[in-house]
Design an enzyme around this catalytic site. Structure first.
Site, PDB file in Angstrom:
ATOM      1  N   PRO A   2     -18.215 -33.372  -3.128  1.00  0.00           N
ATOM      2  CA  PRO A   2     -18.404 -32.947  -4.518  1.00  0.00           C
ATOM      3  C   PRO A   2     -17.123 -33.167  -5.327  1.00  0.00           C
ATOM      4  O   PRO A   2     -16.024 -32.833  -4.871  1.00  0.00           O
ATOM      5  CB  PRO A   2     -18.727 -31.457  -4.384  1.00  0.00           C
ATOM      6  CG  PRO A   2     -19.290 -31.316  -3.007  1.00  0.00           C
ATOM      7  CD  PRO A   2     -18.526 -32.298  -2.174  1.00  0.00           C
ATOM      8  N   GLU A   3     -17.277 -33.734  -6.513  1.00  0.00           N
ATOM      9  CA  GLU A   3     -16.136 -34.034  -7.368  1.00  0.00           C
ATOM     10  C   GLU A   3     -16.229 -33.234  -8.666  1.00  0.00           C
ATOM     11  O   GLU A   3     -17.018 -32.283  -8.756  1.00  0.00           O
ATOM     12  CB  GLU A   3     -16.072 -35.548  -7.629  1.00  0.00           C
ATOM     13  CG  GLU A   3     -16.015 -36.378  -6.348  1.00  0.00           C
ATOM     14  CD  GLU A   3     -16.048 -37.872  -6.597  1.00  0.00           C
ATOM     15  OE1 GLU A   3     -15.509 -38.330  -7.624  1.00  0.00           O
ATOM     16  OE2 GLU A   3     -16.637 -38.603  -5.766  1.00  0.00           O
ATOM     17  N   LYS A  58     -11.499 -30.197  -8.143  1.00  0.00           N
ATOM     18  CA  LYS A  58     -12.658 -30.062  -7.261  1.00  0.00           C
ATOM     19  C   LYS A  58     -12.823 -28.631  -6.753  1.00  0.00           C
ATOM     20  O   LYS A  58     -13.663 -28.378  -5.893  1.00  0.00           O
ATOM     21  CB  LYS A  58     -12.513 -31.015  -6.065  1.00  0.00           C
ATOM     22  CG  LYS A  58     -12.403 -32.487  -6.436  1.00  0.00           C
ATOM     23  CD  LYS A  58     -12.209 -33.335  -5.184  1.00  0.00           C
ATOM     24  CE  LYS A  58     -11.954 -34.795  -5.513  1.00  0.00           C
ATOM     25  NZ  LYS A  58     -11.760 -35.607  -4.296  1.00  0.00           N
ATOM     26  N   ARG A 259     -10.632 -46.204   2.327  1.00  0.00           N
ATOM     27  CA  ARG A 259     -11.733 -45.651   1.548  1.00  0.00           C
ATOM     28  C   ARG A 259     -12.751 -46.750   1.267  1.00  0.00           C
ATOM     29  O   ARG A 259     -12.375 -47.886   0.982  1.00  0.00           O
ATOM     30  CB  ARG A 259     -11.252 -45.098   0.203  1.00  0.00           C
ATOM     31  CG  ARG A 259     -10.336 -43.893   0.284  1.00  0.00           C
ATOM     32  CD  ARG A 259      -9.870 -43.498  -1.115  1.00  0.00           C
ATOM     33  NE  ARG A 259      -8.990 -42.330  -1.085  1.00  0.00           N
ATOM     34  CZ  ARG A 259      -9.404 -41.085  -1.202  1.00  0.00           C
ATOM     35  NH1 ARG A 259     -10.703 -40.850  -1.374  1.00  0.00           N
ATOM     36  NH2 ARG A 259      -8.561 -40.079  -1.168  1.00  0.00           N
TER      37      ARG A 259
END
Length: 271
Positions: A2-3, A58, A259
């Protein structure tokens, strides 16, 4: 993970449903998710009221009526659900906080945490976070100043929480796409026009995603049609092999500094 938009969506929903409602019960199913003894955690929260829900990057910060704070970071895979035992998703819960007949379930906190802290401890925990791009004090000039002197790939800078708070893998890719810049573009090579475009893209993507509920897959509560509204709006993230909605090219997935990264090699450039 979640951002910014997902946590902002949670903040807005929580503010409508739990503020000034007394906590009637607390259950800790996983001691590692909290920072004090379960008995103390439960005793401290029972009877307490959340008077304000704040988001910082966050994180969510639950301001309690006695001045203490609950600091939440969902990390990878964490989510919230508010409702009855019969309504909740079939997932393990690490912490449960009851507000009368409805319970706030903290799920997926295997890597995340919910810590009971003083004001000073909370400030210290968040001290290294950078500014937020939708903060009223942020503008294009300040944004450019924050990038000045930075080196490295654009995505690596965007997800650095000490530079800008709240952006992670998904929105870094979406912002780069909106700005027509490659995630691997060297920040030091960006022109003033590129930086201006990037700032506008970041504000647009984060605002739109926040307003339609981010990309969480599970609703916050029964009847919630907002959470996850951005799932079908991503232009590149998790769309490997699909056609670019802007130019018709093919979305590519690669790796950058360990990433995963998604982009369109046809219409995204280094500047």
């Amino acid at each position: 993970m979640p951002e910014f938009p997902e946590m902002e969506n949670y903040r807005r929903l929580l503010s409508k449903h739990i503020v000034n409602v007394p906590v009637t019960g607390v259950t800790v199913n996983r001691e590692q998710s909290i920072n004090v003894e379960p008995e103390l955690f439960e005793k401290s929260l029972t009877g307490a009221r959340v008077v304000f829900v704040e988001r910082r990057g966050k994180h969510l910060v639950f301001h309690l009526h006695d001045g203490r704070r609950l600091l939440l970071h969902l990390m990878l895979g964490g989510l919230l659900f508010f409702g009855t035992e019969e309504e909740r998703p079939s997932r393990s819960t690490q912490v449960e906080i009851a507000f009368g007949d409805r319970i706030l379930y903290f799920m997926g906190l295997r890597l995340g945490y919910l810590h009971l802290l003083s004001v000073k401890e909370t400030q210290a925990a968040l001290a290294k976070l950078g500014p937020e791009l939708l903060d009223k004090r942020m503008n294009e000039k300040r944004f450019a100043e924050l990038l000045k002197g930075r080196r490295g790939a654009l995505k690596s800078v965007l997800v650095n929480q000490q530079v800008f708070a709240g952006i992670g893998n998904c929105y870094a890719d979406e912002i780069a796409f909106e700005a027509a810049l490659l995630p691997a573009a060297p920040v030091q090579g960006l022109t003033p026009e590129s930086i201006s475009r990037l700032y506008g893209a970041a504000c647009k993507v984060l605002s739109e995603a926040s307003d339609i509920g981010g990309y969480m897959e599970i609703p916050f509560m029964t009847g919630d049609t907002m959470t996850g509204g951005y799932n079908d709006s991503c232009k590149v993230y998790d769309r490997e092999g699909e056609s670019c909605k802007r130019c018709g090219g093919t979305i590519v997935k690669s790796e950058l500094s360990s990433r995963k990264v998604f982009y369109c090699p046809e219409c995204q450039h280094e500047r």
